[in-house]
Scaffold this motif. Structure first.
Motif, short mmCIF file in Angstrom:
data_model
loop_
_atom_site.label_atom_id
_atom_site.label_comp_id
_atom_site.label_asym_id
_atom_site.label_seq_id
_atom_site.Cartn_x
_atom_site.Cartn_y
_atom_site.Cartn_z
N MET A 1 0.84 -1.19 0.00
CA MET A 1 0.00 0.00 0.00
C MET A 1 0.88 1.25 0.00
O MET A 1 1.89 1.28 0.68
CB MET A 1 -0.89 0.02 1.25
N HIS A 2 0.47 2.24 -0.74
CA HIS A 2 1.17 3.51 -0.81
C HIS A 2 1.08 4.19 0.55
O HIS A 2 0.01 4.33 1.12
CB HIS A 2 0.50 4.38 -1.90
N LYS A 3 2.25 4.61 1.10
CA LYS A 3 2.32 5.14 2.47
C LYS A 3 1.36 6.29 2.71
O LYS A 3 0.76 6.39 3.77
CB LYS A 3 3.74 5.56 2.82
N LYS A 4 1.19 7.19 1.73
CA LYS A 4 0.30 8.33 1.90
C LYS A 4 -1.16 7.91 1.96
O LYS A 4 -2.00 8.65 2.45
CB LYS A 4 0.50 9.35 0.77
N LEU A 5 -1.46 6.75 1.42
CA LEU A 5 -2.83 6.28 1.40
C LEU A 5 -3.12 5.25 2.48
O LEU A 5 -4.08 4.50 2.39
CB LEU A 5 -3.18 5.74 0.01
N VAL A 6 -2.27 5.24 3.51
CA VAL A 6 -2.50 4.37 4.66
C VAL A 6 -2.49 5.26 5.89
O VAL A 6 -1.64 6.14 6.03
CB VAL A 6 -1.40 3.29 4.79
N GLY A 7 -3.46 5.05 6.76
CA GLY A 7 -3.50 5.81 8.00
C GLY A 7 -3.37 4.87 9.19
O GLY A 7 -3.81 3.72 9.11
N THR A 8 -2.75 5.35 10.24
CA THR A 8 -2.67 4.59 11.49
C THR A 8 -3.10 5.51 12.62
O THR A 8 -2.77 6.70 12.64
CB THR A 8 -1.25 4.05 11.77
N PRO B 1 -15.51 15.60 4.05
CA PRO B 1 -14.81 14.33 3.81
C PRO B 1 -13.63 14.49 2.88
O PRO B 1 -13.69 15.23 1.90
CB PRO B 1 -15.89 13.46 3.18
N GLU B 2 -12.55 13.80 3.22
CA GLU B 2 -11.39 13.74 2.34
C GLU B 2 -11.23 12.34 1.76
O GLU B 2 -10.81 12.18 0.63
CB GLU B 2 -10.12 14.12 3.09
N PHE B 3 -11.53 11.35 2.59
CA PHE B 3 -11.33 9.95 2.23
C PHE B 3 -12.46 9.09 2.78
O PHE B 3 -13.12 9.45 3.75
CB PHE B 3 -10.03 9.39 2.85
N ALA B 4 -12.62 7.94 2.16
CA ALA B 4 -13.32 6.81 2.79
C ALA B 4 -12.18 5.93 3.31
O ALA B 4 -11.03 6.08 2.88
CB ALA B 4 -14.17 6.07 1.77
N VAL C 1 -5.51 1.20 14.95
CA VAL C 1 -6.18 1.03 13.65
C VAL C 1 -5.21 1.31 12.51
O VAL C 1 -4.46 2.29 12.55
CB VAL C 1 -7.40 1.97 13.53
N VAL C 2 -5.25 0.44 11.53
CA VAL C 2 -4.57 0.65 10.26
C VAL C 2 -5.66 0.60 9.20
O VAL C 2 -6.46 -0.35 9.17
CB VAL C 2 -3.50 -0.43 9.97
N ALA C 3 -5.71 1.64 8.37
CA ALA C 3 -6.76 1.68 7.34
C ALA C 3 -6.20 2.24 6.04
O ALA C 3 -5.35 3.14 6.04
CB ALA C 3 -7.93 2.53 7.81
N LYS C 4 -6.70 1.69 4.95
CA LYS C 4 -6.37 2.21 3.62
C LYS C 4 -7.28 3.41 3.37
O LYS C 4 -8.49 3.34 3.57
CB LYS C 4 -6.61 1.15 2.57
N LYS C 5 -6.67 4.53 2.97
CA LYS C 5 -7.44 5.72 2.63
C LYS C 5 -7.87 5.64 1.17
O LYS C 5 -7.04 5.42 0.30
CB LYS C 5 -6.60 6.98 2.85
N ILE C 6 -9.16 5.80 0.95
CA ILE C 6 -9.69 5.76 -0.42
C ILE C 6 -10.09 7.19 -0.79
O ILE C 6 -11.02 7.75 -0.21
CB ILE C 6 -10.91 4.82 -0.51
N GLN C 7 -9.36 7.76 -1.74
CA GLN C 7 -9.64 9.14 -2.13
C GLN C 7 -11.03 9.24 -2.75
O GLN C 7 -11.53 8.29 -3.35
CB GLN C 7 -8.58 9.62 -3.12
N LYS C 8 -11.64 10.43 -2.59
CA LYS C 8 -13.00 10.63 -3.10
C LYS C 8 -13.11 10.31 -4.58
O LYS C 8 -14.06 9.65 -5.00
CB LYS C 8 -13.45 12.08 -2.84
N ASN C 9 -12.12 10.73 -5.38
CA ASN C 9 -12.20 10.47 -6.82
C ASN C 9 -12.08 8.97 -7.11
O ASN C 9 -12.69 8.46 -8.05
CB ASN C 9 -11.17 11.29 -7.60
#
Length: 156
Positions: A1-8, A22-25, A73-81
């Motif tokens: 996973m791309h580091k910028k698109l992963v949140g902890t 909202p920025e991400f799902a 929590v570790v989650a993949k950030k899904i950009q709105k687009n």
């Protein structure tokens, strides 16, 4: 996973607040997330392989709840687009089902908040009535004591 698109997030960390745009799902990889009303009433939770925050992205509305990490929590950030691209390839019937479910969920969250306010209001009214009942009982006891004193003075 791309580091910028992963949140902890650590336990207790806020992922997003009620009313924020909202920025991400988010797709939960590990951990548990809890959802709260603006008055901090827990509405529910989500765990691994579940998505949250998608309603606000899809409807382009501010978040209707606060999302807070219950555990690490570790989650993949899904950009709105990206979410929009995924939804564009989804069957229209499924989109209709999702939209209806989203609106009912938002309405349910709002009603829950209203019910909480009602419970608080009636609880306060009940407490006040208990205090008033105690005051009335004390007044009656006081009057009864005075009557007993008058009877004693008359020799009854």
């Amino acid at each position: 996973m791309h580091k910028k698109l992963v949140g902890t997030w650590n336990p207790g960390d806020v992922i997003y607040n009620f009313g924020e745009p909202p920025e991400f799902a988010f797709l939960i990889v590990s951990g548990q997330v809890e959802f709260y009303t603006p008055t901090d009433t827990k509405l529910g939770d989500a765990g691994p392989s579940e998505v949250f925050g998608e309603i606000s992205c899809y409807l382009n509305r501010p978040h209707s709840v606060t999302a807070r990490a219950k555990t690490h929590v570790v989650a993949k950030k899904i950009q709105k687009n990206e979410l929009s691209k995924i939804l564009k390839t989804t069957h229209p019937v499924v989109i209709g089902m999702l939209r209806g479910t989203y609106h009912r969920l938002i309405e349910s969250n709002s009603k829950t908040e209203d019910y909480i306010k009602d419970v608080e209001k009636y609880s306060m009214m009940y407490e006040k009535s208990l205090e008033e009942s105690e005051n009335i009982k004390n007044r009656i006891d006081n009057i009864q004591e005075k009557l007993d004193n008058v009877k004693e003075e008359k020799g009854e």
